[in-house]
Design a protein around this motif. Structure first.
Motif, PDB file in Angstrom:
ATOM      1  N   ASN A 103      82.288 105.216 -32.927  1.00  0.00           N
ATOM      2  CA  ASN A 103      80.957 104.963 -32.268  1.00  0.00           C
ATOM      3  C   ASN A 103      80.062 106.001 -31.228  1.00  0.00           C
ATOM      4  OD1 ASN A 103      80.271 101.925 -32.622  1.00  0.00           O
ATOM      5  ND2 ASN A 103      81.992 101.757 -32.785  1.00  0.00           N
ATOM      6  N   PHE A 104      81.029 106.696 -30.927  1.00  0.00           N
ATOM      7  CA  PHE A 104      80.240 107.454 -29.814  1.00  0.00           C
ATOM      8  C   PHE A 104      79.936 109.059 -30.427  1.00  0.00           C
ATOM      9  CE2 PHE A 104      80.838 111.390 -28.040  1.00  0.00           C
ATOM     10  CZ  PHE A 104      80.712 112.032 -26.905  1.00  0.00           C
ATOM     11  N   GLU A 106      78.144 108.395 -34.175  1.00  0.00           N
ATOM     12  CA  GLU A 106      77.285 107.870 -33.845  1.00  0.00           C
ATOM     13  C   GLU A 106      75.892 107.581 -32.598  1.00  0.00           C
ATOM     14  OE1 GLU A 106      74.939 103.590 -35.565  1.00  0.00           O
ATOM     15  OE2 GLU A 106      77.493 103.406 -35.117  1.00  0.00           O
ATOM     16  N   TRP A 107      76.078 107.669 -31.744  1.00  0.00           N
ATOM     17  CA  TRP A 107      75.287 107.687 -30.465  1.00  0.00           C
ATOM     18  C   TRP A 107      75.018 109.087 -30.441  1.00  0.00           C
ATOM     19  CZ3 TRP A 107      76.273 110.650 -25.884  1.00  0.00           C
ATOM     20  CH2 TRP A 107      74.500 110.355 -24.560  1.00  0.00           C
ATOM     21  N   CYS A 108      75.632 109.967 -30.637  1.00  0.00           N
ATOM     22  CA  CYS A 108      75.103 110.902 -30.060  1.00  0.00           C
ATOM     23  C   CYS A 108      74.017 112.191 -31.513  1.00  0.00           C
ATOM     24  CB  CYS A 108      76.301 112.582 -30.424  1.00  0.00           C
ATOM     25  SG  CYS A 108      77.699 112.365 -28.805  1.00  0.00           S
ATOM     26  N   ILE A 112      69.148 107.917 -30.993  1.00  0.00           N
ATOM     27  CA  ILE A 112      69.694 107.494 -30.605  1.00  0.00           C
ATOM     28  C   ILE A 112      70.568 107.170 -29.176  1.00  0.00           C
ATOM     29  CG2 ILE A 112      71.673 105.665 -30.880  1.00  0.00           C
ATOM     30  CD1 ILE A 112      71.523 106.189 -33.530  1.00  0.00           C
ATOM     31  N   CYS A 113      70.496 108.999 -28.891  1.00  0.00           N
ATOM     32  CA  CYS A 113      71.775 109.104 -27.500  1.00  0.00           C
ATOM     33  C   CYS A 113      69.904 109.487 -26.736  1.00  0.00           C
ATOM     34  CB  CYS A 113      72.460 110.064 -27.276  1.00  0.00           C
ATOM     35  SG  CYS A 113      71.740 111.933 -28.074  1.00  0.00           S
ATOM     36  N   ASN A 148      68.620 100.327 -27.529  1.00  0.00           N
ATOM     37  CA  ASN A 148      69.296 100.813 -29.301  1.00  0.00           C
ATOM     38  C   ASN A 148      70.400 100.636 -28.952  1.00  0.00           C
ATOM     39  OD1 ASN A 148      70.610 102.060 -26.981  1.00  0.00           O
ATOM     40  ND2 ASN A 148      70.365 104.318 -27.773  1.00  0.00           N
ATOM     41  N   LYS A 149      70.966 100.368 -30.193  1.00  0.00           N
ATOM     42  CA  LYS A 149      72.205  99.800 -31.019  1.00  0.00           C
ATOM     43  C   LYS A 149      73.051  99.971 -29.317  1.00  0.00           C
ATOM     44  CE  LYS A 149      76.315  99.759 -33.718  1.00  0.00           C
ATOM     45  NZ  LYS A 149      76.746 100.257 -34.782  1.00  0.00           N
ATOM     46  N   PHE A 150      73.581 100.807 -28.705  1.00  0.00           N
ATOM     47  CA  PHE A 150      74.384 101.095 -27.504  1.00  0.00           C
ATOM     48  C   PHE A 150      74.016 100.812 -25.907  1.00  0.00           C
ATOM     49  CE2 PHE A 150      74.968 104.201 -31.079  1.00  0.00           C
ATOM     50  CZ  PHE A 150      76.431 103.673 -31.596  1.00  0.00           C
ATOM     51  N   ALA A 153      71.115 105.316 -22.953  1.00  0.00           N
ATOM     52  CA  ALA A 153      70.384 106.818 -23.446  1.00  0.00           C
ATOM     53  C   ALA A 153      69.762 107.309 -21.914  1.00  0.00           C
ATOM     54  CB  ALA A 153      68.965 106.675 -24.479  1.00  0.00           C
TER      55      ALA A 153
END
Length: 250
Positions: A103-104, A106-108, A112-113, A148-150, A153
């Motif tokens: 998941n990290f 993907e966040w990068c 996204i980030c 975003n998904k997480f 950001a």
């Protein structure tokens, strides 16, 4: 003179013990010094230092090369996450570690980030180190609840957004930073728009951002220092003169 005066010890003149570095002479006449606070030194000089530093980054080969080397040699491939969460029996919790690392990663990714959607996490790291060298400091805002998904950001903020001329003794604000009684930052008073932007309004609106949402990256050289100074500051004049010399020689 008495008969036994020759036995008396002669008093030698007192010798003054000084530091050589504090001597005053014709050769040192133009050496102007002061003992003002670090923040006061920065406030009166940093805008010109930044402007000259940025000009060197645009037009000087050595300055551009230095910034490029920072990205390559300091950041390289960037920060990687490798977890070692353990189970109660002492063994690694491979399932949890793999899931979080996935998941990290993907966040990068770009889009996204970063709140603007323009940068990946690696891009943010490279921009942060080069901007810190160029301007002396950079701000990274931790945006919780972002769409975003997480729900999280980052926002890169240039040093210009924090006005060095915002000083208020009543609210204990120094160069845009609000402190508590111990000198700990509790808030940053940021311009919403870059003050140098052609579309910025004459009367800029500021927002008060709690300190726990801001990562203020700079390298202090004095205890009383609360803002950063461009890393080029000792070489600015020499680099400019070197460029002028090479042009004159040609």
């Amino acid at each position: 003179m008495g008969l036994f005066d020759f036995l008396k010890k002669k008093k030698e003149p007192l010798q003054k013990k000084n530091y050589n570095g504090a001597k005053v002479s014709n050769a040192l006449y133009s050496w102007a010094t002061s003992n003002i606070s670090a923040d006061n030194e920065i406030r009166t000089n940093v805008n010109k230092l930044r402007a000259r530093s940025r000009d060197l980054a645009r037009n000087n080969d050595y300055a551009k090369k230095f910034l490029r080397m920072l990205k390559t040699n300091v950041i390289g491939k960037g920060i990687k996450l490798q977890l070692k969460i353990k189970l109660k029996n002492g063994n690694l919790d491979k399932r949890s570690n793999d899931l979080i690392e996935k998941n990290f990663k993907e966040w990068c990714k770009k889009g996204i980030c970063d709140v603007t959607g323009k940068y990946s996490f690696l891009d943010i790291q490279k921009l942060a180190i080069s901007q810190m060298a160029l301007d002396g400091e950079v701000f990274i805002r931790l945006v919780k609840g972002y769409s975003n998904k997480f729900n999280f950001a980052l926002q890169l903020i240039e040093a210009d957004h924090l006005d060095i001329n915002l000083n208020d003794t009543g609210r204990n604000i120094v160069m845009g930073i609000e402190f508590d009684e111990w000198g700990k930052p509790i808030a940053y008073h940021m311009y919403k728009k870059h003050p140098g932007d052609m579309y910025a309004f004459t009367e800029q609106q500021r927002i008060r951002i709690p300190a726990d949402e801001i990562i203020h990256l700079f390298i202090p050289s004095r205890i009383s220092q609360n803002r950063g100074v461009p890393w080029f500051h000792t070489a600015i004049i020499r680099l400019q003169m070197l460029g002028a010399y090479e042009e004159a020689e040609l």
